[in-house]
Design a protein around this motif. Sequence first.
Motif, PDB file in Angstrom:
ATOM      1  N   SER A 114       1.057   4.695   0.825  1.00  0.00           N
ATOM      2  CA  SER A 114       0.255   5.685   1.535  1.00  0.00           C
ATOM      3  C   SER A 114       1.128   6.621   2.361  1.00  0.00           C
ATOM      4  O   SER A 114       2.274   6.311   2.694  1.00  0.00           O
ATOM      5  CB  SER A 114      -0.766   4.994   2.445  1.00  0.00           C
ATOM      6  OG  SER A 114      -0.118   4.234   3.435  1.00  0.00           O
TER       7      SER A 114
ATOM      8  N   VAL B  32       0.857  -1.178   0.000  1.00  0.00           N
ATOM      9  CA  VAL B  32       0.000   0.000   0.000  1.00  0.00           C
ATOM     10  C   VAL B  32       0.896   1.232   0.000  1.00  0.00           C
ATOM     11  O   VAL B  32       1.739   1.393   0.882  1.00  0.00           O
ATOM     12  CB  VAL B  32      -0.927   0.018   1.235  1.00  0.00           C
ATOM     13  CG1 VAL B  32      -1.755   1.296   1.252  1.00  0.00           C
ATOM     14  CG2 VAL B  32      -1.833  -1.204   1.233  1.00  0.00           C
TER      15      VAL B  32
ATOM     16  N   GLU C 215      -3.794   7.337  -0.006  1.00  0.00           N
ATOM     17  CA  GLU C 215      -3.199   6.208  -0.720  1.00  0.00           C
ATOM     18  C   GLU C 215      -3.007   6.556  -2.190  1.00  0.00           C
ATOM     19  O   GLU C 215      -3.833   7.260  -2.792  1.00  0.00           O
ATOM     20  CB  GLU C 215      -4.086   4.962  -0.603  1.00  0.00           C
ATOM     21  CG  GLU C 215      -4.131   4.362   0.783  1.00  0.00           C
ATOM     22  CD  GLU C 215      -4.922   3.069   0.796  1.00  0.00           C
ATOM     23  OE1 GLU C 215      -5.090   2.448  -0.269  1.00  0.00           O
ATOM     24  OE2 GLU C 215      -5.389   2.671   1.883  1.00  0.00           O
TER      25      GLU C 215
END
Length: 365
Positions: free
Chosen positions: A296, A294, A341
Amino acid sequence: MNDFKVGFIGLGLIGGSIAKALKYFYPGVHITAHMRSQETARYALSEGIIDEACTEIAGAYGECDYIFLCAPVEANVAYLQTLKPFLKEDCILTDVGSTKTDIHEHINALGMQKNFIGGHPMAGSEKTGIVNSKRHLLENAYYVLTPTEEVSPDKVKRYENLVQTIKALPLILDYREHDYVTAAISHLPHLIASSLVNLVKDSDNDRESMKTVAAGGFKDITRIASSSPEMWEQICSTNRENIITVLDNYINSLISVKIALAEHDSHKIYELFDTSRDYRNSISDVSRGPLKKVYSIYCDMVDEAGGIAALATILATNGISIKNIGIVHNREFEEAVLQVEFYEEEARKKAVGLLRKYRYTIYER
């Protein structure tokens, strides 16, 4: 090697992403695909992802230099007998399934070893279907190849080169080793995530207090529980022996933790967190494995009208696409109020520099 022919059977998230990557890096490639859904076929044709949609496995597959089996794991096996008469001698037949033993055993039984190299692109998403496919989905992801004992070294090298061209990282493993490895680092985590979500659901009260405060670490480690139940049921059933082995080991480790807690063994508990932290920190975040990274950042900002819109405008005007944005209500493990994100690491890095230039306080993990 630009003007060659590729056949697909099934065209979902992974198959669609491979097809898009092939079209990007090999503009002259001709792609034929067979799929059950006519809607998927129309979409793939209209978007230029494929050149030809076939309603059945027929003569077009006899001209293919590569054939990718991208249907669900158990369905791929069912297509082998139909495909066998159409395979030309130098064709590479492959699949993208998360388990390998089952299909290798069927390949051996059918005498198709000289054409088959198993494949597992270790990338993905909780979202499924061709509409969620991306040309760059496989970039910097390990792409495991499991050649049979009878396939030629030339075919293996040719497939390695193809994988490298679409920016994935080829890794050759024995198919039995592959299934044991993925049982531990992919299949067991999905079982743990799903069972943990259900534990919280069943343990929650009528006011859903657990669900209300669930964020941070809980959402991170259970994210993969949003994956396709149909796909994961098939994966578990085709790799059940390996999963049972590592699941037994995991259950024993949990029992050991339970005993340490009951006996107030603080040294044992400390050792659990210390050794796991060191090993986890040694795992590179550069390459994606089966648990997709991810990208982010966390932003500390005042909760006021227009605050999120202003930040989003700064990113948008500088060509940075946002995958997701939201308020962090549970800040037990986070230092900021807003989580943003992105689709890729390059966009995340660019956003960090840009927002800090505008004097936002940014935290990276």
